[in-house]
Design a protein around this motif. Structure first.
Motif, PDB file in Angstrom:
ATOM      1  N   ALA A   1       0.744  -1.240   0.109  1.00 12.75           N
ATOM      2  CA  ALA A   1       0.019   0.104  -0.028  1.00 12.75           C
ATOM      3  C   ALA A   1       0.965   1.366   0.156  1.00 12.75           C
ATOM      4  O   ALA A   1       2.098   1.149   0.798  1.00 12.75           O
ATOM      5  CB  ALA A   1      -1.017  -0.123   1.156  1.00 12.75           C
ATOM      6  N   TRP A   2       0.197   2.204  -0.713  1.00  7.51           N
ATOM      7  CA  TRP A   2       0.904   3.793  -0.742  1.00  7.51           C
ATOM      8  C   TRP A   2       0.125   4.559  -0.138  1.00  7.51           C
ATOM      9  O   TRP A   2      -1.132   4.506  -0.353  1.00  7.51           O
ATOM     10  CB  TRP A   2       1.256   3.884  -2.125  1.00  7.51           C
ATOM     11  CG  TRP A   2       2.333   3.072  -2.575  1.00  7.51           C
ATOM     12  CD1 TRP A   2       3.751   3.368  -2.924  1.00  7.51           C
ATOM     13  CD2 TRP A   2       2.263   1.878  -3.268  1.00  7.51           C
ATOM     14  NE1 TRP A   2       4.376   2.566  -3.437  1.00  7.51           N
ATOM     15  CE2 TRP A   2       3.691   1.118  -3.663  1.00  7.51           C
ATOM     16  CE3 TRP A   2       1.381   0.751  -3.455  1.00  7.51           C
ATOM     17  CZ2 TRP A   2       3.840   0.105  -4.377  1.00  7.51           C
ATOM     18  CZ3 TRP A   2       1.598  -0.184  -4.098  1.00  7.51           C
ATOM     19  CH2 TRP A   2       2.884  -0.757  -4.521  1.00  7.51           C
ATOM     20  N   THR A   3       0.530   5.749   0.160  1.00  7.79           N
ATOM     21  CA  THR A   3      -0.395   6.861   0.630  1.00  7.79           C
ATOM     22  C   THR A   3       0.290   8.057   0.197  1.00  7.79           C
ATOM     23  O   THR A   3       1.437   8.386  -0.317  1.00  7.79           O
ATOM     24  CB  THR A   3      -0.578   6.814   2.288  1.00  7.79           C
ATOM     25  OG1 THR A   3       0.759   7.177   2.741  1.00  7.79           O
ATOM     26  CG2 THR A   3      -1.077   5.777   2.884  1.00  7.79           C
ATOM     27  N   ALA A   4      -0.550   9.217   0.199  1.00  8.56           N
ATOM     28  CA  ALA A   4      -0.181  10.535  -0.423  1.00  8.56           C
ATOM     29  C   ALA A   4      -0.958  11.546   0.216  1.00  8.56           C
ATOM     30  O   ALA A   4      -2.510  11.063   0.680  1.00  8.56           O
ATOM     31  CB  ALA A   4      -0.150  10.495  -1.950  1.00  8.56           C
ATOM     32  N   GLU A   5      -0.763  12.746   0.262  1.00  5.16           N
ATOM     33  CA  GLU A   5      -1.677  13.932   1.124  1.00  5.16           C
ATOM     34  C   GLU A   5      -2.536  14.356  -0.284  1.00  5.16           C
ATOM     35  O   GLU A   5      -3.479  15.095   0.052  1.00  5.16           O
ATOM     36  CB  GLU A   5      -0.815  14.970   1.544  1.00  5.16           C
ATOM     37  CG  GLU A   5      -0.307  14.467   2.792  1.00  5.16           C
ATOM     38  CD  GLU A   5       0.347  15.670   3.513  1.00  5.16           C
ATOM     39  OE1 GLU A   5       0.367  16.737   2.985  1.00  5.16           O
ATOM     40  OE2 GLU A   5       1.068  15.334   4.846  1.00  5.16           O
ATOM     41  N   SER A   6      -2.179  14.248  -1.633  1.00  8.38           N
ATOM     42  CA  SER A   6      -2.970  14.556  -2.751  1.00  8.38           C
ATOM     43  C   SER A   6      -2.787  13.606  -3.692  1.00  8.38           C
ATOM     44  O   SER A   6      -1.803  12.806  -3.733  1.00  8.38           O
ATOM     45  CB  SER A   6      -2.667  15.930  -2.984  1.00  8.38           C
ATOM     46  OG  SER A   6      -1.594  15.978  -3.894  1.00  8.38           O
ATOM     47  N   LEU A   7      -3.641  13.675  -4.900  1.00 14.39           N
ATOM     48  CA  LEU A   7      -3.318  12.802  -5.936  1.00 14.39           C
ATOM     49  C   LEU A   7      -1.928  13.205  -6.805  1.00 14.39           C
ATOM     50  O   LEU A   7      -1.320  12.172  -7.340  1.00 14.39           O
ATOM     51  CB  LEU A   7      -4.429  13.018  -6.817  1.00 14.39           C
ATOM     52  CG  LEU A   7      -5.748  12.174  -6.524  1.00 14.39           C
ATOM     53  CD1 LEU A   7      -7.038  12.374  -7.596  1.00 14.39           C
ATOM     54  CD2 LEU A   7      -5.592  10.481  -6.486  1.00 14.39           C
ATOM     55  N   ASP A   8      -1.610  14.226  -6.458  1.00  9.16           N
ATOM     56  CA  ASP A   8      -0.243  14.769  -6.991  1.00  9.16           C
ATOM     57  C   ASP A   8       0.833  14.141  -6.155  1.00  9.16           C
ATOM     58  O   ASP A   8       2.005  14.213  -6.831  1.00  9.16           O
ATOM     59  CB  ASP A   8      -0.256  16.390  -7.054  1.00  9.16           C
ATOM     60  CG  ASP A   8      -1.308  17.072  -7.700  1.00  9.16           C
ATOM     61  OD1 ASP A   8      -1.790  16.551  -8.824  1.00  9.16           O
ATOM     62  OD2 ASP A   8      -1.619  18.006  -7.682  1.00  9.16           O
ATOM     63  N   GLY A   9       0.730  13.346  -5.143  1.00  7.05           N
ATOM     64  CA  GLY A   9       1.755  12.870  -4.495  1.00  7.05           C
ATOM     65  C   GLY A   9       2.371  13.784  -3.495  1.00  7.05           C
ATOM     66  O   GLY A   9       2.141  14.887  -3.299  1.00  7.05           O
ATOM     67  N   PRO A  10       3.600  13.548  -3.063  1.00  7.58           N
ATOM     68  CA  PRO A  10       4.229  12.164  -3.535  1.00  7.58           C
ATOM     69  C   PRO A  10       3.534  10.982  -2.734  1.00  7.58           C
ATOM     70  O   PRO A  10       3.105  11.097  -1.606  1.00  7.58           O
ATOM     71  CB  PRO A  10       5.639  12.338  -2.602  1.00  7.58           C
ATOM     72  CG  PRO A  10       5.253  13.282  -1.662  1.00  7.58           C
ATOM     73  CD  PRO A  10       4.425  14.099  -2.044  1.00  7.58           C
ATOM     74  N   TRP A  11       3.672   9.909  -3.709  1.00 11.43           N
ATOM     75  CA  TRP A  11       3.039   8.402  -3.303  1.00 11.43           C
ATOM     76  C   TRP A  11       4.089   7.679  -2.525  1.00 11.43           C
ATOM     77  O   TRP A  11       5.075   7.285  -3.116  1.00 11.43           O
ATOM     78  CB  TRP A  11       2.459   7.900  -4.304  1.00 11.43           C
ATOM     79  CG  TRP A  11       1.243   8.480  -4.659  1.00 11.43           C
ATOM     80  CD1 TRP A  11       0.917   9.492  -5.718  1.00 11.43           C
ATOM     81  CD2 TRP A  11      -0.037   8.018  -4.270  1.00 11.43           C
ATOM     82  NE1 TRP A  11      -0.208   9.870  -5.690  1.00 11.43           N
ATOM     83  CE2 TRP A  11      -1.053   8.795  -4.862  1.00 11.43           C
ATOM     84  CE3 TRP A  11      -0.562   7.082  -3.367  1.00 11.43           C
ATOM     85  CZ2 TRP A  11      -2.462   8.992  -4.650  1.00 11.43           C
ATOM     86  CZ3 TRP A  11      -1.909   7.213  -3.132  1.00 11.43           C
ATOM     87  CH2 TRP A  11      -2.832   8.060  -3.764  1.00 11.43           C
ATOM     88  N   GLU A  12       4.081   7.618  -1.082  1.00  9.92           N
ATOM     89  CA  GLU A  12       4.803   7.004  -0.433  1.00  9.92           C
ATOM     90  C   GLU A  12       4.483   5.541   0.290  1.00  9.92           C
ATOM     91  O   GLU A  12       3.236   5.153   0.399  1.00  9.92           O
ATOM     92  CB  GLU A  12       5.503   7.728   0.969  1.00  9.92           C
ATOM     93  CG  GLU A  12       6.158   9.215   0.285  1.00  9.92           C
ATOM     94  CD  GLU A  12       6.481   9.830   1.659  1.00  9.92           C
ATOM     95  OE1 GLU A  12       5.922   9.686   2.731  1.00  9.92           O
ATOM     96  OE2 GLU A  12       7.388  10.670   1.183  1.00  9.92           O
ATOM     97  N   LEU A  13       5.386   4.588   0.299  1.00 14.97           N
ATOM     98  CA  LEU A  13       5.113   3.305   0.709  1.00 14.97           C
ATOM     99  C   LEU A  13       4.628   3.498   2.212  1.00 14.97           C
ATOM    100  O   LEU A  13       5.343   4.344   2.946  1.00 14.97           O
ATOM    101  CB  LEU A  13       6.220   2.274   0.756  1.00 14.97           C
ATOM    102  CG  LEU A  13       6.428   1.546  -0.800  1.00 14.97           C
ATOM    103  CD1 LEU A  13       7.812   1.231  -0.722  1.00 14.97           C
ATOM    104  CD2 LEU A  13       5.418   0.551  -1.026  1.00 14.97           C
ATOM    105  N   VAL A  14       3.499   2.742   2.501  1.00 17.78           N
ATOM    106  CA  VAL A  14       3.068   2.770   4.045  1.00 17.78           C
ATOM    107  C   VAL A  14       4.242   2.195   4.929  1.00 17.78           C
ATOM    108  O   VAL A  14       4.842   1.263   4.733  1.00 17.78           O
ATOM    109  CB  VAL A  14       1.923   1.778   4.331  1.00 17.78           C
ATOM    110  CG1 VAL A  14       1.577   1.966   5.792  1.00 17.78           C
ATOM    111  CG2 VAL A  14       0.797   2.658   3.383  1.00 17.78           C
ATOM    112  N   ASP A  15       4.574   3.076   5.956  1.00 23.01           N
ATOM    113  CA  ASP A  15       5.796   2.652   6.770  1.00 23.01           C
ATOM    114  C   ASP A  15       5.151   1.271   7.645  1.00 23.01           C
ATOM    115  O   ASP A  15       4.653   1.708   8.706  1.00 23.01           O
ATOM    116  CB  ASP A  15       6.190   3.895   7.820  1.00 23.01           C
ATOM    117  CG  ASP A  15       7.685   3.431   8.507  1.00 23.01           C
ATOM    118  OD1 ASP A  15       7.889   2.380   8.318  1.00 23.01           O
ATOM    119  OD2 ASP A  15       8.005   4.337   9.154  1.00 23.01           O
TER     120      ASP A  15
END
Length: 393
Positions: free
Chosen positions: A92-106
């Motif tokens: 899974a990945w998360t981001a604060e907006s669709l623009d990212g950055p898309w980071e792996l869940v820690d």
């Protein structure tokens, strides 16, 4: 054309024959209405330069007053070219907006020695303990050196303060079908299997199965979660659904699940990826279907022609169970997706460009298939009641 003018674009006329696929380029994910998310790479992704992913799922939630976007899907093991006969879990990945950055869940605080971002995998079976099952026996790898067991089409949901994963064990597993994981912490987990899935997937055996799959282990696949207020429903392949119990440990209907009331094609093709999204008080039931070249200039969902594109088809109803309207083509090549609303109230769908056959399996295009894509959708208003991939002005 301005947003105000486009607020309620018109419906397109219905095809003369119900079951005809609309393949106009306006309904394709294009550079002007879509994007491929730049997901953080894992070591396995560096050679390709992006994440290889099918059944892309993206959603938006507000958790403790904070906006969060989540992404997941079906990924492959480093040494394989696809997601079977085994893969190694749900990332899974998360981001604060669709623009990212898309980071792996820690996830390093839970499993310091496991790959970052991996929420669940059959390989976590050693974590099982009395009263807490992380991997049920039917989900474990099998086959000895010929490792078998793959997990497909995961979804992430935040419901009543808890994170859930709905996913499916695939055709190479001990048993095939949908299951629910419940987090005992935050988004990173740790997750355990719901009580209703300790012995088997949700629902009954289907009765038949794809070629090469034992029908005695084949349950309904592609489970999805629909929530509304304090209630939640499982949406299943083969047109089935059931409400979850209040404790979210099992379904209210554990056998003989009720069916959505729909208007099937004639003949009805094989459909996958069922998903329900509520928008402006209406319920939108999404399926994935191959549109096929009928050989006479027509593309259809009920023909026996060659597979062309894996489409998203949608129907609308006033209530969750239906009755649903006739279906329409909502996105060409956007099948096995989900709809979601972003933080600004805009409607989106996911896509992944299916490399299994047809357009995206072509040698000239397959390198651009299996992606984490999102496409803007448009609603035709309270009179039209349809959702399409955002068409050209």
């Amino acid at each position: 054309m301005s947003e105000q003018v486009r607020e309620h674009p018109p419906n397109w006329p219905e095809p003369q024959h119900y079951g005809t696929a609309d393949v106009r380029e306006d309904l394709w994910p294009r550079d002007d209405n879509s994007r491929v998310l730049d997901l953080e790479l894992r070591p396995r992704d560096e050679e390709l330069g992006r994440v290889w992913i099918r059944d892309t799922y993206v959603n938006h939630f507000v958790v403790d007053g904070r906006s969060i976007y989540v992404a997941t899907g079906t990924t492959r093991a480093p040494e394989l070219t696809g997601a079977g006969p085994w893969n190694d879990g749900i990332f899974a990945w998360t981001a604060e907006s669709l623009d990212g950055p898309w980071e792996l869940v820690d996830t390093t605080g839970i499993r310091p020695d496991a790959e970052r971002g991996k929420l669940w995998s059959p390989e976590f079976a050693a974590e099982n303990a009395p009263g807490r099952t992380v991997v049920a026996p039917w989900q474990e790898y099998h086959g000895g050196e010929d490792r078998r067991g793959d997990v497909w089409a995961p979804e992430l949901h935040f419901f009543r303060g808890t994170w859930y994963v709905v996913a499916c064990m695939g055709d190479h597993s001990r048993k095939v079908g949908s299951f629910l994981l419940k987090s005992e912490g935050g988004l990173a987990g740790p997750y355990r299997v719901a009580e209703g899935n300790l012995v088997k997937p949700f629902g009954d055996l289907v009765g038949d199965a794809p070629d090469g799959v034992d029908p005695s282990v084949y349950h309904h696949i592609d489970g999805g979660l629909h929530t509304e207020g304090d209630r939640a429903w499982l949406v299943l392949h083969n047109h089935l659904y059931s409400e979850f119990r209040d404790d979210m440990e099992d379904l209210v209907h554990t056998t003989d699940l009720p069916r959505f009331r729909q208007r099937p094609y004639d003949p009805e093709p094989y459909l996958e990826g069922a998903y329900v999204h509520r928008h402006e008080g209406k319920y939108y039931l999404v399926h994935a279907a191959w549109n096929r070249d009928a050989g006479d200039g027509r593309h259809a969902y009920d023909s026996g022609g060659d597979r062309y594109q894996y489409d998203a088809i949608i129907a609308v109803a006033d209530s969750f169970a239906g009755p649903y309207s006739k279906r329409w083509t909502a996105g060409v090549g956007a099948g096995h997706n989900n709809l979601f609303t972003d933080a600004d109230g805009r409607l989106w769908a996911t896509f992944f460009r299916n490399p299994a056959a047809g357009y995206w399996a072509d040698e000239s295009r397959v390198g651009d298939a299996a992606v984490a894509g999102v496409v803007r959708m448009e609603w035709t208003g309270p009179d039209g009641e349809r959702i399409y991939a955002r068409r050209r002005g």
